[in-house]
Design a protein around this motif. Structure first.
Motif, PDB file in Angstrom:
ATOM      1  N   ALA A 121       0.840  -1.206   0.000  1.00 38.93           N
ATOM      2  CA  ALA A 121       0.000   0.000   0.000  1.00 38.93           C
ATOM      3  C   ALA A 121       0.876   1.258   0.000  1.00 38.93           C
ATOM      4  CB  ALA A 121      -0.937  -0.015   1.205  1.00 38.93           C
ATOM      5  N   ALA A 122       1.937   1.256   0.810  1.00 38.71           N
ATOM      6  CA  ALA A 122       2.844   2.406   0.862  1.00 38.71           C
ATOM      7  C   ALA A 122       3.561   2.591  -0.479  1.00 38.71           C
ATOM      8  CB  ALA A 122       3.859   2.223   1.980  1.00 38.71           C
ATOM      9  N   LEU A 123       3.953   1.494  -1.109  1.00 35.78           N
ATOM     10  CA  LEU A 123       4.636   1.581  -2.406  1.00 35.78           C
ATOM     11  C   LEU A 123       3.708   2.173  -3.466  1.00 35.78           C
ATOM     12  CD1 LEU A 123       7.410   0.794  -3.627  1.00 35.78           C
ATOM     13  CD2 LEU A 123       6.312  -1.306  -4.415  1.00 35.78           C
ATOM     14  N   ILE A 124       2.458   1.756  -3.467  1.00 34.81           N
ATOM     15  CA  ILE A 124       1.486   2.293  -4.421  1.00 34.81           C
ATOM     16  C   ILE A 124       1.252   3.780  -4.156  1.00 34.81           C
ATOM     17  CG2 ILE A 124      -0.947   2.196  -5.114  1.00 34.81           C
ATOM     18  CD1 ILE A 124      -0.692  -0.905  -4.647  1.00 34.81           C
ATOM     19  N   ARG A 125       1.143   4.143  -2.875  1.00 38.17           N
ATOM     20  CA  ARG A 125       0.963   5.557  -2.517  1.00 38.17           C
ATOM     21  C   ARG A 125       2.162   6.382  -2.964  1.00 38.17           C
ATOM     22  NH1 ARG A 125       3.061   8.369   1.330  1.00 38.17           N
ATOM     23  NH2 ARG A 125       3.691   6.563   2.521  1.00 38.17           N
ATOM     24  N   GLU A 126       3.358   5.878  -2.743  1.00 36.26           N
ATOM     25  CA  GLU A 126       4.570   6.593  -3.153  1.00 36.26           C
ATOM     26  C   GLU A 126       4.630   6.734  -4.680  1.00 36.26           C
ATOM     27  OE1 GLU A 126       7.659   4.274  -1.404  1.00 36.26           O
ATOM     28  OE2 GLU A 126       7.208   4.951   0.622  1.00 36.26           O
ATOM     29  N   ALA A 127       4.255   5.680  -5.385  1.00 34.34           N
ATOM     30  CA  ALA A 127       4.244   5.748  -6.852  1.00 34.34           C
ATOM     31  C   ALA A 127       3.239   6.800  -7.326  1.00 34.34           C
ATOM     32  CB  ALA A 127       3.905   4.378  -7.438  1.00 34.34           C
ATOM     33  N   TRP A 128       2.081   6.854  -6.681  1.00 36.62           N
ATOM     34  CA  TRP A 128       1.069   7.837  -7.052  1.00 36.62           C
ATOM     35  C   TRP A 128       1.563   9.257  -6.780  1.00 36.62           C
ATOM     36  CZ3 TRP A 128      -2.823   8.167 -10.126  1.00 36.62           C
ATOM     37  CH2 TRP A 128      -3.684   9.274 -10.045  1.00 36.62           C
ATOM     38  N   GLU A 129       2.233   9.454  -5.648  1.00 38.91           N
ATOM     39  CA  GLU A 129       2.775  10.779  -5.326  1.00 38.91           C
ATOM     40  C   GLU A 129       3.812  11.216  -6.356  1.00 38.91           C
ATOM     41  OE1 GLU A 129       4.263  10.881  -1.336  1.00 38.91           O
ATOM     42  OE2 GLU A 129       2.263  10.604  -0.450  1.00 38.91           O
ATOM     43  N   ILE A 130       4.666  10.307  -6.753  1.00 39.44           N
ATOM     44  CA  ILE A 130       5.678  10.622  -7.750  1.00 39.44           C
ATOM     45  C   ILE A 130       5.003  10.936  -9.083  1.00 39.44           C
ATOM     46  CG2 ILE A 130       7.573   9.660  -9.139  1.00 39.44           C
ATOM     47  CD1 ILE A 130       8.430   8.174  -6.554  1.00 39.44           C
ATOM     48  N   TYR A 131       4.031  10.129  -9.455  1.00 41.57           N
ATOM     49  CA  TYR A 131       3.299  10.340 -10.703  1.00 41.57           C
ATOM     50  C   TYR A 131       2.585  11.692 -10.699  1.00 41.57           C
ATOM     51  CZ  TYR A 131      -0.171   9.746 -14.383  1.00 41.57           C
ATOM     52  OH  TYR A 131      -0.944   9.913 -15.484  1.00 41.57           O
ATOM     53  N   SER A 132       2.040  12.075  -9.554  1.00 44.17           N
ATOM     54  CA  SER A 132       1.308  13.355  -9.434  1.00 44.17           C
ATOM     55  C   SER A 132       2.226  14.552  -9.566  1.00 44.17           C
ATOM     56  CB  SER A 132       0.572  13.419  -8.101  1.00 44.17           C
ATOM     57  OG  SER A 132      -0.352  12.366  -8.003  1.00 44.17           O
TER      58      SER A 132
END
Length: 136
Positions: A121-132
């Motif tokens: 879940a944290a990895l997905i959140r971090e990926a989303w933050e980077i993508y944003s």
């Protein structure tokens, strides 16, 4: 004549031990992937300790962000982030598989799997933050 044959046997032995070292390192990666590394070692050493090393590295880079373009460069940062994502995905699979093979109290295997889910879940959140943040 004896000395030259002794030298050859020493160098041959040295070559064999060198091959074994490489073989052991390769097997460690395969053992982790298969879940053959004990859960304690997979979780604490490869999950927690290496995770802390990544966190320290990223904190240092963030602290130095004013001179980021001069000191590190975007290719280095992107490479490090990609390495982090690949490593976390790999070690999550390794921990999950080690937990499946764990022979001790079930609660430790369950807790390890819960932490793997939290890590995903944290990895997905971090990926989303980077993508944003990435312009595009």
């Amino acid at each position: 004549m004896e000395k030259s044959s002794q030298r050859r046997s020493r160098s041959a032995k040295a070559g064999v031990s060198h091959i074994r070292v490489i073989d052991v390192k390769t097997n460690l990666v395969l053992d982790l992937w298969r879940g053959d590394v004990p859960l304690v070692k997979a979780y604490w050493l490869f999950g927690v300790v290496v995770g802390i090393c990544f966190a320290i590295t990223f904190a240092f880079i963030e602290y130095q962000s004013a001179g980021l373009s001069e000191g590190f460069g975007p290719v280095f940062i992107i490479s490090l982030i990609m390495l982090y994502f690949v490593y976390v995905a790999f070690i999550n699979v390794a921990i999950w598989r080690s937990a499946n093979k764990y022979k001790g109290p079930k609660r430790w295997a369950i807790l390890a799997k819960v932490m793997v889910l939290v890590s995903w879940a944290a990895l997905i959140r971090e990926a989303w933050e980077i993508y944003s943040v990435v312009p595009g």
